[in-house]
Design an enzyme around this catalytic site. Structure first.
Site, PDB file in Angstrom:
ATOM      1  N   HIS A  22      -5.478   5.826   4.547  1.00  0.00           N
ATOM      2  CA  HIS A  22      -4.430   4.898   4.051  1.00  0.00           C
ATOM      3  C   HIS A  22      -4.630   3.872   2.881  1.00  0.00           C
ATOM      4  O   HIS A  22      -3.853   3.831   1.846  1.00  0.00           O
ATOM      5  CB  HIS A  22      -3.999   3.779   5.386  1.00  0.00           C
ATOM      6  CG  HIS A  22      -2.892   2.758   5.188  1.00  0.00           C
ATOM      7  ND1 HIS A  22      -1.885   3.048   5.500  1.00  0.00           N
ATOM      8  CD2 HIS A  22      -3.121   1.593   4.337  1.00  0.00           C
ATOM      9  CE1 HIS A  22      -1.006   2.104   5.293  1.00  0.00           C
ATOM     10  NE2 HIS A  22      -1.720   1.172   4.504  1.00  0.00           N
ATOM     11  N   GLU A  23      -5.810   3.186   2.788  1.00  0.00           N
ATOM     12  CA  GLU A  23      -6.191   2.545   1.641  1.00  0.00           C
ATOM     13  C   GLU A  23      -6.349   3.229   0.382  1.00  0.00           C
ATOM     14  O   GLU A  23      -6.093   2.816  -0.598  1.00  0.00           O
ATOM     15  CB  GLU A  23      -7.380   1.636   2.029  1.00  0.00           C
ATOM     16  CG  GLU A  23      -7.167   0.568   3.095  1.00  0.00           C
ATOM     17  CD  GLU A  23      -6.111  -0.210   3.293  1.00  0.00           C
ATOM     18  OE1 GLU A  23      -5.627  -0.415   2.153  1.00  0.00           O
ATOM     19  OE2 GLU A  23      -5.755  -0.740   4.360  1.00  0.00           O
ATOM     20  N   HIS A  68      -3.154   3.776  -1.343  1.00  0.00           N
ATOM     21  CA  HIS A  68      -2.685   2.583  -2.303  1.00  0.00           C
ATOM     22  C   HIS A  68      -3.592   2.574  -3.425  1.00  0.00           C
ATOM     23  O   HIS A  68      -3.204   2.466  -4.475  1.00  0.00           O
ATOM     24  CB  HIS A  68      -3.173   1.242  -1.559  1.00  0.00           C
ATOM     25  CG  HIS A  68      -2.274   0.990  -0.459  1.00  0.00           C
ATOM     26  ND1 HIS A  68      -0.975   0.864  -0.623  1.00  0.00           N
ATOM     27  CD2 HIS A  68      -2.473   0.465   0.983  1.00  0.00           C
ATOM     28  CE1 HIS A  68      -0.411   0.521   0.464  1.00  0.00           C
ATOM     29  NE2 HIS A  68      -1.226   0.172   1.594  1.00  0.00           N
ATOM     30  N   HIS A  96      -2.483   5.409  -5.862  1.00  0.00           N
ATOM     31  CA  HIS A  96      -1.274   4.763  -6.561  1.00  0.00           C
ATOM     32  C   HIS A  96      -1.404   3.967  -7.828  1.00  0.00           C
ATOM     33  O   HIS A  96      -1.129   4.026  -8.717  1.00  0.00           O
ATOM     34  CB  HIS A  96      -0.453   4.326  -5.474  1.00  0.00           C
ATOM     35  CG  HIS A  96       0.973   4.129  -5.734  1.00  0.00           C
ATOM     36  ND1 HIS A  96       2.204   3.566  -4.968  1.00  0.00           N
ATOM     37  CD2 HIS A  96       1.794   4.482  -6.920  1.00  0.00           C
ATOM     38  CE1 HIS A  96       3.058   3.597  -5.570  1.00  0.00           C
ATOM     39  NE2 HIS A  96       3.015   4.000  -6.751  1.00  0.00           N
TER      40      HIS A  96
HETATM   41 ZN   LIG Z   1      -0.870  -0.685   3.369  1.00  0.00          ZN
END
Ligand SMILES: [Zn+2]
Length: 671
Positions: A460-461, A464, A467
């Site tokens: 998940h991280e 980020h 991105h």
């Molecule tokens: Zn998040």
């Protein structure tokens, strides 16, 4: 979660110092990761926005999560090998360098302030102002990022805390001093944006500010609104004070008669307890507490809603929904489309899920109760893995994104040391991705190899961080950050790829498969269904206020009850009376149409995951182009680049379809 300190153009504020995008803490508590809701800086950002008279509402801050007690065996920071820590020397090689930068950007910013009152006197002045403003902002952001990362490494470190507070103070002062910019830029003449005027690099940036012109009042009216902001935000502050500080829920008894403390913090854990008596007691006691204050809580919520309506009308929007969405150029259709699509194509799946939950909990002939909604369905399985194995499997799961993506991610997790891997004494708990234009996209983690959720958190991280990496590499500073509306897309996308990968390669037994399927289901339930229900309620109560219907405790409760009946169905579940008071404890209802973004975010992510996994290089490249777009285009357009249009039902349908398929799968796996 994502933490990114950044100055970007916000919807309605030129200066936007965004510290975090945050997950709703109230959603299905399937994630182990903590989502610190908001940091001090976010509050200072609010203060600045209020000073600037932006007139947007407060988000009530929840306390930042820090561990109350540190388990024994957790090392001190200096005992952790360097290779397990993030490499902050890429940001500043020494604290002395940091001090030098801090001093250099600390003002008094005479040149910039000299433009006050004449920012738009000619295109060349506008360019000079923006160059000057952004170059200082960029350094302040860097200074702030270093201090906050250092501070989070060990919250007990006084020197780091001191640096952090000074950086925060600097940021606040800069934001206050430059608050004159936006109101002046709103008045930018159209001709300035014509080709040849020298403002091409800032065109979209300026257009976004100018869009507010139709909703900007005269200088005297704006001043009056600005002056009223503190008074009109009192309801939200009072709710926050009451809910976070004053409420004491006492304790409840479990089935053995043992007393257990009930608090905001423990409630989620108690709802996941296998002890049904404890769940029922906690559920009842918590909501009875809110029931005892329903008149006050109604007035507080009504006050916040009426404030939203007042500002929308003062600024000549058609509705409070339009007022809340328009600064980010999100059409109201996106909101209505979400609700319509979930109603039309999702509630059937949701009811089937509830029936499955009832079956799996073995409740006999009795119905499911609202306090059974988070009880664990599937026993934990051992999918644990050491950090290195998590890295390998996460990277393998991202192969559909192509060689370049995987190469950069591999370096980030490897020799470039983006990640601060393990817990140490005093370290901030949870996980986040954070950084700035001039830093690596760092990841704070507290990886625990015994918990497979921590591998998902890494995926998940990393979403980020990648991105951020792509946006920063492909955009200039002023377009390098992305909007909250798309902030959770890349992270959720990666989690989805990871889940599918583990399912296909690592889950051998039925129990392991069921565990993974259930995990995805809970995520979707909390992020899509629950948030869409909240969004629906939010819209209803705003419309009631707009139509002059009185917001009374009974009216609010009836509306909330009706929604719960619709969302959960009535066949397999008893809609307990206490659920009506749940509406009074959801802080997000004070945020002014915020929660729908959780639902649209996960929908976009799942639709894109389908698209990339079933597509070829064109689909993959479109997704990478989205990651690279930053805020150079509006968020809706950024998603269109990736291949989804959030005004259409298709992306939400894709997520609902996935949910339905997962329900079938869990059903089959547990027969
Ligand atoms: Zn998040």
């Amino acid at each position: 979660m994502r933490l990114g300190s950044a100055f970007v153009v916000s919807s309605s504020g030129l200066l936007r110092f965004r510290i975090s995008s945050w997950k709703n803490q109230d959603q299905a508590p399937v994630r182990a990761r903590v989502h610190p809701h908001m940091t001090l800086s976010e509050r200072s950002f609010q203060a600045v926005r209020l000073l600037a008279g932006v007139g947007r509402e407060l988000r009530s801050p929840a306390p930042v999560a820090t561990r109350e007690t540190t388990p024994t065996g957790v090392p001190e920071r200096d005992q952790v090998p360097e290779t397990d820590k993030w490499d902050l020397t890429r940001l500043y090689t020494s604290k002395a360098d940091w001090e030098r930068d801090l001093k250099a950007c600390s003002g008094p910013w005479e040149k910039l302030l000299s433009f006050k009152g004449r920012v738009t006197s000619c295109p060349d002045t506008v360019r000079q102002v923006l160059d000057e403003y952004l170059s200082t902002a960029r350094v302040i952001e860097r200074v702030y990022t270093y201090a906050h990362l250092l501070h989070d490494q060990d919250l007990r470190d006084d020197e780091a805390k001191n640096m952090y507070v000074r950086a925060l103070d600097l940021h606040t002062r800069y934001a206050e001093q430059t608050a004159f910019l936006e109101p002046e830029l709103v008045q930018l003449p159209d001709a300035y944006l014509e080709p040849g005027q020298g403002l091409e690099p800032y065109k979209h940036y300026l257009e976004r500010i100018r869009r507010q012109r139709a909703h900007t009042l005269s200088a005297a009216e704006e001043a009056l609104l600005a002056a009223s902001a503190k008074a009109t935000s009192a309801s939200a502050r009072a709710f926050s004070a009451m809910n976070d500080a004053d409420f004491d829920f006492g304790s409840v008894q479990d089935s053995q008669g043992k007393s257990v403390t009930l608090s905001h913090g423990s409630y989620g854990t108690l709802m996941r307890s296998k002890d049904r008596t404890l769940r029922r007691n906690a559920f009842t006691a918590l909501h009875q507490r809110y029931r005892g204050f329903e008149n006050t809580l109604t007035e507080l919520l009504a006050g916040a809603i009426e404030t939203h309506v007042f500002h929308a009308r003062a600024r000549q929007y058609h509705s409070s929904l339009e007022a809340a969405l328009s600064p980010n150029a999100i059409p109201v259709e996106v909101y209505r489309n979400l609700l319509d699509t979930v109603r039309k194509h999702g509630l059937g799946h949701h009811h089937r899920y509830v029936a499955l939950r009832r079956r799996l909990l073995n409740l006999g002939d009795g119905p499911l109760h609202m306090y059974d909604m988070y009880a664990p369905l599937i026993p934990d399985v051992d999918l644990a893995m050491p950090y290195e194995a998590a890295v390998d499997s996460v990277l393998a799961s991202l192969a559909p994104l192509g060689n370049e993506y995987v190469r950069i991610a591999t370096a980030g997790l490897g020799e470039r040391r983006w990640v601060d891997r393990y817990e140490n004494r005093g370290k901030r708990s949870g996980a986040y991705s954070s950084g700035c234009f001039d830093s690596e996209p760092y990841i704070l983690h507290n990886y625990d190899s015994a918990n497979v959720n921590d591998a998902f958190t890494l995926a998940h991280e990393l979403g980020h961080s990648m991105h951020s990496y792509f946006s920063r590499r492909h955009q200039p500073y002023h377009y390098a950050d992305y909007s909250i509306f798309v902030a959770e897309v890349a992270s959720t996308f990666n989690e989805e790829l990871y889940s599918r990968y583990l399912f296909q390669t690592k889950a051998g037994s039925k129990a392991e498969k069921a565990y993974l399927v259930n995990r995805s289901l809970e995520d979707l339930r909390g992020t899509l269904f629950r948030q869409a229900m909240f969004a629906d309620f939010e819209l209803r109560i705003h419309e009631m206020a707009e139509h002059g219907e009185p917001l009374t405790p009974a009216a609010l409760r009836q509306a909330y009850r009706a929604l719960n009946k619709e969302w959960f169905g009535t066949e397999d579940v008893c809609i307990d009376e206490e659920i009506e008071w749940e509406l009074f404890r959801i802080p997000h209802f004070y945020y002014n149409f915020y929660v729908y973004q959780y639902a649209t975010g996960i929908s976009a992510a799942l639709a894109l995951a389908e698209r990339v996994l079933n597509g070829g290089t064109a689909e993959r490249d479109a997704y990478l182009a989205f990651l690279s777009a930053g805020s150079s285009v509006d968020p809706m357009d950024a998603l269109r680049i990736a291949g989804v249009d959030m005004t259409e039902p298709a992306p939400v349908q894709a997520a609902l379809h996935r949910f339905g398929a997962l329900v079938d799968e869990l059903d089959a796996l547990t027969r």
